[in-house]
Write an enzyme that holds these catalytic residues in place. Structure first.
Site, mmCIF file in Angstrom:
data_model
loop_
_atom_site.group_PDB
_atom_site.id
_atom_site.type_symbol
_atom_site.label_atom_id
_atom_site.label_comp_id
_atom_site.label_asym_id
_atom_site.label_seq_id
_atom_site.Cartn_x
_atom_site.Cartn_y
_atom_site.Cartn_z
ATOM 1 N N HIS A 1 -10.488 -5.248 -3.890
ATOM 2 C CA HIS A 1 -9.223 -5.437 -3.268
ATOM 3 C C HIS A 1 -9.399 -5.875 -1.688
ATOM 4 O O HIS A 1 -10.384 -5.174 -1.234
ATOM 5 C CB HIS A 1 -8.085 -4.543 -3.378
ATOM 6 C CG HIS A 1 -8.683 -2.990 -3.045
ATOM 7 N ND1 HIS A 1 -9.580 -2.281 -3.592
ATOM 8 C CD2 HIS A 1 -8.361 -2.549 -1.743
ATOM 9 C CE1 HIS A 1 -9.719 -1.164 -2.847
ATOM 10 N NE2 HIS A 1 -8.927 -1.261 -1.536
ATOM 11 N N HIS B 1 -7.156 -5.576 1.959
ATOM 12 C CA HIS B 1 -6.137 -5.120 2.681
ATOM 13 C C HIS B 1 -5.528 -6.221 3.425
ATOM 14 O O HIS B 1 -6.241 -6.651 4.203
ATOM 15 C CB HIS B 1 -6.478 -4.064 3.647
ATOM 16 C CG HIS B 1 -6.835 -2.814 2.884
ATOM 17 N ND1 HIS B 1 -5.942 -1.570 2.732
ATOM 18 C CD2 HIS B 1 -8.075 -2.615 2.370
ATOM 19 C CE1 HIS B 1 -6.788 -0.490 2.209
ATOM 20 N NE2 HIS B 1 -7.967 -1.027 1.628
ATOM 21 N N ASP C 1 0.801 -1.146 0.027
ATOM 22 C CA ASP C 1 -0.070 0.014 -0.069
ATOM 23 C C ASP C 1 0.830 1.228 0.036
ATOM 24 O O ASP C 1 1.888 1.409 0.786
ATOM 25 C CB ASP C 1 -0.800 0.071 1.276
ATOM 26 C CG ASP C 1 -2.047 0.963 1.183
ATOM 27 O OD1 ASP C 1 -3.315 0.612 0.833
ATOM 28 O OD2 ASP C 1 -1.816 2.073 1.137
ATOM 29 N N ILE C 2 0.266 2.158 -0.693
ATOM 30 C CA ILE C 2 1.301 3.416 -0.927
ATOM 31 C C ILE C 2 1.450 4.291 0.364
ATOM 32 O O ILE C 2 2.282 5.000 0.691
ATOM 33 C CB ILE C 2 0.796 4.127 -2.037
ATOM 34 C CG1 ILE C 2 1.953 5.223 -2.674
ATOM 35 C CG2 ILE C 2 -0.506 5.151 -1.930
ATOM 36 C CD1 ILE C 2 1.453 5.808 -4.047
ATOM 37 N N GLY D 1 -15.603 3.399 3.044
ATOM 38 C CA GLY D 1 -14.096 3.568 3.134
ATOM 39 C C GLY D 1 -13.371 3.350 1.683
ATOM 40 O O GLY D 1 -12.326 3.318 1.688
ATOM 41 N N GLN D 2 -14.315 2.627 0.997
ATOM 42 C CA GLN D 2 -13.580 2.458 -0.438
ATOM 43 C C GLN D 2 -13.375 3.569 -1.176
ATOM 44 O O GLN D 2 -14.222 4.603 -1.369
ATOM 45 C CB GLN D 2 -14.351 1.562 -1.439
ATOM 46 C CG GLN D 2 -13.958 0.996 -2.538
ATOM 47 C CD GLN D 2 -14.754 -0.032 -3.355
ATOM 48 O OE1 GLN D 2 -15.862 -0.051 -3.195
ATOM 49 N NE2 GLN D 2 -14.309 -0.714 -4.337
ATOM 50 N N SER D 3 -11.719 3.717 -1.545
ATOM 51 C CA SER D 3 -11.507 4.985 -2.319
ATOM 52 C C SER D 3 -11.155 4.510 -3.682
ATOM 53 O O SER D 3 -10.904 5.433 -4.721
ATOM 54 C CB SER D 3 -10.471 5.554 -1.616
ATOM 55 O OG SER D 3 -9.197 4.856 -1.357
ATOM 56 N N ASN E 1 -13.015 -3.002 2.033
ATOM 57 C CA ASN E 1 -14.039 -2.016 1.930
ATOM 58 C C ASN E 1 -14.794 -1.689 0.631
ATOM 59 O O ASN E 1 -14.396 -1.896 -0.219
ATOM 60 C CB ASN E 1 -13.403 -0.460 2.186
ATOM 61 C CG ASN E 1 -12.606 -0.393 3.535
ATOM 62 O OD1 ASN E 1 -12.903 -0.945 4.326
ATOM 63 N ND2 ASN E 1 -11.409 -0.084 3.360
HETATM 64 P P1 5GP Z 1 -9.573 1.529 -0.178
HETATM 65 O O1 5GP Z 1 -9.691 2.965 0.600
HETATM 66 O O2 5GP Z 1 -10.352 1.526 -1.384
HETATM 67 O O3 5GP Z 1 -10.078 0.524 0.843
HETATM 68 O O4 5GP Z 1 -8.072 1.139 -0.375
HETATM 69 C C1 5GP Z 1 -7.357 1.793 -1.334
HETATM 70 C C2 5GP Z 1 -5.950 1.865 -0.854
HETATM 71 O O5 5GP Z 1 -5.038 1.958 -2.073
HETATM 72 C C3 5GP Z 1 -5.501 2.655 0.190
HETATM 73 O O6 5GP Z 1 -5.248 2.230 1.430
HETATM 74 C C4 5GP Z 1 -4.520 3.655 -0.603
HETATM 75 O O7 5GP Z 1 -3.462 3.872 0.378
HETATM 76 C C5 5GP Z 1 -3.925 2.545 -1.714
HETATM 77 N N1 5GP Z 1 -3.602 3.157 -2.915
HETATM 78 C C6 5GP Z 1 -4.280 4.207 -3.552
HETATM 79 N N2 5GP Z 1 -3.449 4.787 -4.717
HETATM 80 C C7 5GP Z 1 -2.619 3.879 -4.550
HETATM 81 C C8 5GP Z 1 -1.277 3.751 -5.597
HETATM 82 O O8 5GP Z 1 -1.155 4.487 -6.767
HETATM 83 N N3 5GP Z 1 -0.435 2.639 -5.306
HETATM 84 C C9 5GP Z 1 -0.388 1.838 -4.297
HETATM 85 N N4 5GP Z 1 0.548 0.836 -3.967
HETATM 86 N N5 5GP Z 1 -1.653 1.918 -3.341
HETATM 87 C C10 5GP Z 1 -2.386 3.037 -3.550
#
Ligand code: 5GP
Ligand code: ZN
Length: 112
Positions: free
Chosen positions: A100, A102, A31-32, A93-95, A87
């Site tokens: 995917h 975590h 994760d970034i 919390g899905q962004s 999420n």
């Molecule tokens: P969500 O918020 O959808 O559950 O999780 C998305 C995750 O993707 C976040 O934890 C965020 O830090 C990670 N993320 C967003 N953009 C990137 C990216 O460009 N590369 C990587 N490796 N992770 C990313």
């Protein structure tokens, strides 16, 4: 492949990411913005928006995701105690709208 999806771009090699594991069905990247010492994203290669869009045809990919979580738990030092979280939907919390999980270890996210 969805052209405006960052995870599809990472899968296609069009965007950099630290790859941890990869097979025919699944990619694992760091994760970034890690929220724990180990924070990976387990991403199916097929673009599926989230779990609400899962269909019977995704059966194999879904098993491969769980199996990848199992392999990480067995093979990554310090990852035998872990959370595996998905999420689904912006209000949960899905962004990134490519399904995917975590994989989080080294810290209990639910301990305050
Ligand atoms: P969500 O918020 O959808 O559950 O999780 C998305 C995750 O993707 C976040 O934890 C965020 O830090 C990670 N993320 C967003 N953009 C990137 C990216 O460009 N590369 C990587 N490796 N992770 C990313
Ligand atoms: Zn995608």
């Amino acid at each position: 492949m969805s052209s405006d999806c960052i995870f599809c771009k990472i899968i296609a090699g069009e965007m950099p990411a630290k790859k941890i594991r990869e097979n025919e069905h699944v990619l694992v990247v760091e994760d970034i913005a890690p929220k724990a010492p180990i924070h990976y994203l387990v991403i199916p290669k097929m673009h599926i928006e989230n779990m609400c869009k899962l269909e019977e045809e995704h059966r194999e990919a879904t098993w491969e995701i769980l199996k990848m979580g199992r392999d990480l738990c067995r093979e990554i030092p310090g990852a035998d105690n872990f959370s595996f979280i998905s999420n689904n939907g912006a209000k949960a919390g899905q962004s990134v709208f490519h399904m995917h999980w975590h994989f989080v270890a080294g810290r209990n996210l639910f301990e305050h």
